[in-house]
Structure formats: C-alpha cells, structure tokens
Design a protein around this motif. Structure first.
Motif, PDB file in Angstrom:
ATOM      1  N   LYS A 116      45.251  30.757  30.594  1.00 37.32           N
ATOM      2  CA  LYS A 116      44.916  30.933  32.010  1.00 37.32           C
ATOM      3  C   LYS A 116      45.799  30.065  32.901  1.00 37.32           C
ATOM      4  CE  LYS A 116      40.106  32.406  31.627  1.00 37.32           C
ATOM      5  NZ  LYS A 116      38.690  31.963  31.591  1.00 37.32           N
ATOM      6  N   ALA A 117      46.230  28.925  32.380  1.00 35.64           N
ATOM      7  CA  ALA A 117      47.023  27.987  33.175  1.00 35.64           C
ATOM      8  C   ALA A 117      48.494  28.401  33.249  1.00 35.64           C
ATOM      9  CB  ALA A 117      46.911  26.586  32.586  1.00 35.64           C
ATOM     10  N   ASN A 118      48.908  29.348  32.410  1.00 31.32           N
ATOM     11  CA  ASN A 118      50.311  29.748  32.355  1.00 31.32           C
ATOM     12  C   ASN A 118      50.610  30.845  33.379  1.00 31.32           C
ATOM     13  OD1 ASN A 118      52.800  31.149  31.431  1.00 31.32           O
ATOM     14  ND2 ASN A 118      52.696  29.613  29.808  1.00 31.32           N
ATOM     15  N   VAL A 119      51.520  30.553  34.304  1.00 29.19           N
ATOM     16  CA  VAL A 119      51.822  31.486  35.394  1.00 29.19           C
ATOM     17  C   VAL A 119      52.321  32.834  34.863  1.00 29.19           C
ATOM     18  CG1 VAL A 119      53.062  31.773  37.551  1.00 29.19           C
ATOM     19  CG2 VAL A 119      52.512  29.466  36.741  1.00 29.19           C
ATOM     20  N   GLY A 120      53.106  32.780  33.786  1.00 32.44           N
ATOM     21  CA  GLY A 120      53.676  34.000  33.229  1.00 32.44           C
ATOM     22  C   GLY A 120      52.662  34.906  32.561  1.00 32.44           C
ATOM     23  N   LEU A 121      51.456  34.413  32.358  1.00 31.28           N
ATOM     24  CA  LEU A 121      50.433  35.186  31.642  1.00 31.28           C
ATOM     25  C   LEU A 121      49.276  35.623  32.547  1.00 31.28           C
ATOM     26  CD1 LEU A 121      50.252  33.036  28.360  1.00 31.28           C
ATOM     27  CD2 LEU A 121      51.640  35.069  28.806  1.00 31.28           C
ATOM     28  N   ALA A 122      49.512  35.547  33.857  1.00 31.37           N
ATOM     29  CA  ALA A 122      48.434  35.839  34.812  1.00 31.37           C
ATOM     30  C   ALA A 122      47.907  37.268  34.688  1.00 31.37           C
ATOM     31  CB  ALA A 122      48.922  35.582  36.235  1.00 31.37           C
ATOM     32  N   GLU A 123      48.793  38.199  34.240  1.00 29.98           N
ATOM     33  CA  GLU A 123      48.399  39.606  34.148  1.00 29.98           C
ATOM     34  C   GLU A 123      47.804  39.973  32.790  1.00 29.98           C
ATOM     35  OE1 GLU A 123      48.828  41.757  36.827  1.00 29.98           O
ATOM     36  OE2 GLU A 123      49.381  39.904  37.871  1.00 29.98           O
ATOM     37  N   MET A 124      47.814  39.029  31.881  1.00 25.85           N
ATOM     38  CA  MET A 124      47.325  39.306  30.534  1.00 25.85           C
ATOM     39  C   MET A 124      45.837  39.678  30.579  1.00 25.85           C
ATOM     40  SD  MET A 124      48.325  36.799  27.423  1.00 25.85           S
ATOM     41  CE  MET A 124      48.075  37.349  25.739  1.00 25.85           C
ATOM     42  N   ILE A 125      45.467  40.712  29.813  1.00 22.96           N
ATOM     43  CA  ILE A 125      44.095  41.220  29.882  1.00 22.96           C
ATOM     44  C   ILE A 125      43.079  40.167  29.454  1.00 22.96           C
ATOM     45  CG2 ILE A 125      42.499  42.962  28.982  1.00 22.96           C
ATOM     46  CD1 ILE A 125      45.044  44.780  28.654  1.00 22.96           C
ATOM     47  N   VAL A 126      43.420  39.402  28.435  1.00 21.05           N
ATOM     48  CA  VAL A 126      42.455  38.457  27.876  1.00 21.05           C
ATOM     49  C   VAL A 126      42.072  37.357  28.869  1.00 21.05           C
ATOM     50  CG1 VAL A 126      44.079  36.831  26.801  1.00 21.05           C
ATOM     51  CG2 VAL A 126      41.861  37.248  25.737  1.00 21.05           C
ATOM     52  N   VAL A 127      42.928  37.068  29.841  1.00 15.08           N
ATOM     53  CA  VAL A 127      42.590  36.028  30.817  1.00 15.08           C
ATOM     54  C   VAL A 127      41.803  36.589  32.007  1.00 15.08           C
ATOM     55  CG1 VAL A 127      44.681  34.760  30.181  1.00 15.08           C
ATOM     56  CG2 VAL A 127      44.652  36.100  32.288  1.00 15.08           C
ATOM     57  N   GLN A 128      41.695  37.912  32.085  1.00 13.61           N
ATOM     58  CA  GLN A 128      40.931  38.514  33.185  1.00 13.61           C
ATOM     59  C   GLN A 128      39.439  38.295  32.971  1.00 13.61           C
ATOM     60  OE1 GLN A 128      42.884  39.623  35.629  1.00 13.61           O
ATOM     61  NE2 GLN A 128      44.657  39.293  34.298  1.00 13.61           N
ATOM     62  N   LYS A 129      38.749  38.061  34.064  1.00 14.28           N
ATOM     63  CA  LYS A 129      37.323  37.825  34.000  1.00 14.28           C
ATOM     64  C   LYS A 129      36.587  39.062  33.474  1.00 14.28           C
ATOM     65  CE  LYS A 129      33.530  36.200  36.837  1.00 14.28           C
ATOM     66  NZ  LYS A 129      32.914  36.365  38.152  1.00 14.28           N
ATOM     67  N   GLY A 130      35.706  38.835  32.536  1.00 14.20           N
ATOM     68  CA  GLY A 130      34.870  39.919  32.054  1.00 14.20           C
ATOM     69  C   GLY A 130      35.560  40.891  31.122  1.00 14.20           C
ATOM     70  N   SER A 131      36.722  40.510  30.603  1.00 12.11           N
ATOM     71  CA  SER A 131      37.426  41.403  29.689  1.00 12.11           C
ATOM     72  C   SER A 131      36.850  41.296  28.275  1.00 12.11           C
ATOM     73  CB  SER A 131      38.907  41.037  29.660  1.00 12.11           C
ATOM     74  OG  SER A 131      39.495  41.448  28.446  1.00 12.11           O
ATOM     75  N   ARG A 132      36.175  42.347  27.851  1.00 11.60           N
ATOM     76  CA  ARG A 132      35.533  42.294  26.532  1.00 11.60           C
ATOM     77  C   ARG A 132      36.259  43.138  25.505  1.00 11.60           C
ATOM     78  NH1 ARG A 132      29.445  43.768  27.008  1.00 11.60           N
ATOM     79  NH2 ARG A 132      30.427  45.749  27.483  1.00 11.60           N
ATOM     80  N   LEU A 133      37.309  43.819  25.944  1.00 13.58           N
ATOM     81  CA  LEU A 133      38.047  44.716  25.054  1.00 13.58           C
ATOM     82  C   LEU A 133      38.615  43.948  23.864  1.00 13.58           C
ATOM     83  CD1 LEU A 133      38.965  47.667  24.894  1.00 13.58           C
ATOM     84  CD2 LEU A 133      40.995  47.004  26.194  1.00 13.58           C
ATOM     85  N   SER A 134      38.367  44.477  22.652  1.00 18.58           N
ATOM     86  CA  SER A 134      38.735  43.717  21.456  1.00 18.58           C
ATOM     87  C   SER A 134      40.132  44.050  20.920  1.00 18.58           C
ATOM     88  CB  SER A 134      37.700  43.935  20.352  1.00 18.58           C
ATOM     89  OG  SER A 134      37.666  45.288  19.980  1.00 18.58           O
TER      90      SER A 134
END
Length: 151
Positions: A116-134
């Motif tokens: 979450k702290a990495n600017v380059g990973l802001a769009e990553m699904i796993v850091v999105q709130k409420g993302s439960r997709l496995s």
DNA sequence: GCCAACGTTGGC
DNA sequence: GCCAACGTTGGC
C-alpha cells in the motif's frame, strides 16, 4: 505470458506446502470471477505472486509458475469433500483449478502495508479496499516492482 | 472477535 | 428481476 496474484490462507495451504509438494493443484476456488480467470485466462508459463491472506501480517511470500492450466477441480464431484458441488456435472464442470510449481520463496516477504505504501502499486487490486478476489491479474510492471522488493 | 464489503440464494 | 437475508472473506 500473464501475471497473477493467488491468495491462500497459510493455515490451509502455504508456500512451504508448495515447496514440499514440488507441484501442487490449486483447488477449491468457488467464486465465479476467480473461476473464469482459472478456466479461461491462466495459462502454462504464467507467473504468480503467492499471497498469504489471514496471516499476520498478510504478505506476498514468493513467486510460482503455472505448469498446467484449465483442469476441472475433481473435488466438485466428491460428496465427501467440503468443495463438493451437487450441481456440478462431469460432462459440464463448474469449477476449475491449475497446477503450479514454486519458482522462488522471497528473501523479504512483502506485507500488505508495504504494498500500500508503494506508489507504483497504487492500482494493484490487492491494495484496493474490500478486494476479496482470490485470483487477481497483475501487470508486468507491478510484478517486477514486487519481485525487486522480494528478492 | 469484530465488522465492512461483497457474493449468493431464494421468496415474491 | 428485485431485494432482504444470509454466508464468506479477510484486514484489523
């Protein structure tokens, strides 16, 4: 070649289990969006970020590679399995899995808060709130950033 | 253990 | 097809 993130609870199946088994079948996915990825898009040779959920802290712990794809999950037909699905037919499987092998366990495991702290990973699904997709698609750029942090 | 965020089910 | 009820995921 595509990149993915696979979530697993280490109490159920951890990267150490994958290391021991050499080649493991990724079973028990019972979510349609994740199923669609496993059935249609995850292919032999794809690379996978191995994520431990419900861990303390939750983190990416290594990378794996798909060795066989699009396999009907046999547990859906087994009445004694917790993954049994009475509506699934052998002629028309509902749930799929893949086989994968460990490529590398990270020297540095990367916690969710670091992701979450990495600017380059802001769009990553796993850091999105409420993302439960496995089973989540990951971009090449994201994959490379994570691997750089981990190795 | 709590609970927000979803996904699924089933009555209507 | 709507939507309330229920179940699950997963971070905290």
């Amino acid at each position: 070649m595509r990149y993915w993130l696979f979530k697993t609870e280490p109490d159920v199946f951890s990267i150490e289990d994958l290391q021991r088994e050499k080649i493991s079948f990724w079973e028990g996915v019972r979510n349609y969006q994740a199923r669609n990825y496993l059935r249609d898009d995850v292919k032999e040779g794809d690379k996978v970020l191995f994520y431990h959920s419900n861990a303390n802290p939750p983190c990416i712990v290594g990378i794996a590679e798909i060795v066989e794809s699009g396999i009907p999950d046999p547990h859906q037909f087994d009445p004694n399995s917790k993954y049994f699905d009475p509506k699934a037919k052998v002629s028309e499987p509902r749930w799929y899995g893949v086989k994968l092998k460990l490529l590398q366990k990270f020297k540095q495991q990367i916690s969710l808060s670091e992701l979450k702290a990495n600017v380059g990973l802001a769009e990553m699904i796993v850091v999105q709130k409420g993302s439960r997709l496995s089973i989540q698609p990951v971009t090449k750029k994201e994959f490379e950033i994570v691997v750089k942090l981990g190795l």
